[in-house]
Design an enzyme around this catalytic site. Structure first.
Site, mmCIF file in Angstrom:
data_model
loop_
_atom_site.group_PDB
_atom_site.id
_atom_site.type_symbol
_atom_site.label_atom_id
_atom_site.label_comp_id
_atom_site.label_asym_id
_atom_site.label_seq_id
_atom_site.Cartn_x
_atom_site.Cartn_y
_atom_site.Cartn_z
ATOM 1 N N ARG A 45 0.865 -1.223 0.067
ATOM 2 C CA ARG A 45 0.072 0.025 0.104
ATOM 3 C C ARG A 45 0.714 1.248 -0.068
ATOM 4 N NH1 ARG A 45 -3.577 -1.839 4.900
ATOM 5 N NH2 ARG A 45 -1.938 -3.743 4.907
ATOM 6 N N GLY A 46 2.168 1.045 0.241
ATOM 7 C CA GLY A 46 3.185 2.272 0.482
ATOM 8 C C GLY A 46 3.158 3.361 -0.828
ATOM 9 N N ASP A 102 7.427 2.549 -2.657
ATOM 10 C CA ASP A 102 7.790 3.758 -1.706
ATOM 11 C C ASP A 102 9.351 3.779 -1.445
ATOM 12 O OD1 ASP A 102 7.363 1.383 -0.346
ATOM 13 O OD2 ASP A 102 6.213 2.187 1.189
ATOM 14 N N ASP A 105 14.707 -0.891 0.441
ATOM 15 C CA ASP A 105 15.639 -0.944 1.699
ATOM 16 C C ASP A 105 16.529 -1.957 1.550
ATOM 17 O OD1 ASP A 105 15.786 -0.376 4.452
ATOM 18 O OD2 ASP A 105 14.549 -2.083 4.921
ATOM 19 N N LYS A 133 17.546 3.652 0.767
ATOM 20 C CA LYS A 133 18.280 3.252 1.832
ATOM 21 C C LYS A 133 19.643 2.422 1.366
ATOM 22 C CE LYS A 133 14.532 3.339 5.041
ATOM 23 N NZ LYS A 133 14.353 2.404 6.515
ATOM 24 N N PHE A 154 14.147 4.841 10.197
ATOM 25 C CA PHE A 154 12.844 4.189 9.821
ATOM 26 C C PHE A 154 12.051 5.508 9.567
ATOM 27 C CE2 PHE A 154 8.641 2.188 10.086
ATOM 28 C CZ PHE A 154 8.814 0.859 9.678
ATOM 29 N N VAL A 155 11.158 5.424 8.214
ATOM 30 C CA VAL A 155 10.570 6.832 7.810
ATOM 31 C C VAL A 155 9.293 6.226 8.077
ATOM 32 C CG1 VAL A 155 12.361 7.816 6.976
ATOM 33 C CG2 VAL A 155 11.155 6.367 5.518
ATOM 34 N N ASP A 161 4.002 3.764 6.135
ATOM 35 C CA ASP A 161 3.397 3.673 7.605
ATOM 36 C C ASP A 161 4.181 3.217 8.637
ATOM 37 O OD1 ASP A 161 3.652 0.879 6.130
ATOM 38 O OD2 ASP A 161 2.453 0.221 8.032
#
Ligand code: IMP
Ligand code: MG
Length: 180
Positions: A45-46, A102, A105, A133, A154-155, A161
């Site tokens: 969903r990001g 989004d 990582d 990242k 962590f954003v 979310d």
């Protein structure tokens, strides 16, 4: 599990995000110039806020589709095992595809999704992530476009979310724990 108390410090303003998206959209339009119809695939969903802003800046004929893959659950660590929870509605064979994520990582998610979609023989498959990242990478993967490269924090916000919260923040902020 009870949630540890935290505050959110702004890292990237709504204005900076908007400006960056304008410039990314120009680059993407050049890359896909003359395309019949670009399929823009948002990873749920990001990416839902990012994809909404990005397609409105894209001066190209576009179709929008969504793919949902398994994620962190409510934890802060990647599961490293990527499963498709909701597949695309449309066919992408022979089409130009832009996958919108989004954050990159560890890289597992986009690497897996790229492989999964390339199996369907799209004409071109490109990837874009709002955030990257690089210091967290575990697999060799680089998105074709990145909005912002960020440190190992962590954003949340702008669709992203923490335990399903804070997606509605208009900016990107970092989570700072205040106790525990
Ligand atoms: P990867 O498979 O480790 O590259 O993970 C990518 C996914 O992890 C992203 O789509 C995000 O949903 C999630 N993720 C990674 N970092 C963060 C973060 O800082 N906040 C929230 N979600 C994150
Ligand atoms: Mg995600």
């Amino acid at each position: 599990m009870t949630q540890r108390a935290y505050v959110i410090d702004q890292m990237i303003s709504a204005k900076s995000i908007a400006a960056r998206i304008e410039s990314l959209a120009r680059e993407i339009a050049v890359e896909f110039q003359g395309t019949d119809k670009l399929v823009v695939v948002g990873l749920l969903r990001g990416s839902f806020v990012f994809i909404a802003d990005l397609v409105r800046e894209l001066d190209l004929p576009v179709e929008v589709d969504f793919l949902e893959v398994s994620s962190y659950g409510d934890a802060m660590e990647s599961s490293r095992e990527v499963r498709v929870l909701k597949d695309l509605r449309g066919k992408i064979e022979g089409r130009d595809v832009l996958v919108v994520e989004d954050i990159v990582d560890t890289g597992h998610t986009l690497a897996h999704v790229s492989k999964f979609l390339k199996n369907r023989s799209p004409a071109r498959l490109r990837t874009i992530a709002l955030l990257d990242k690089p210091s967290r990478r575990e697999v060799d993967f680089a998105a074709d476009w990145i909005g912002f490269s960020i440190p190992d924090e962590f954003v949340v916000g702008y669709g992203i979310d923490y335990a399903q919260r804070n997606r509605n923040l208009p900016f990107i902020g970092k989570v700072r724990f205040t106790e525990g």
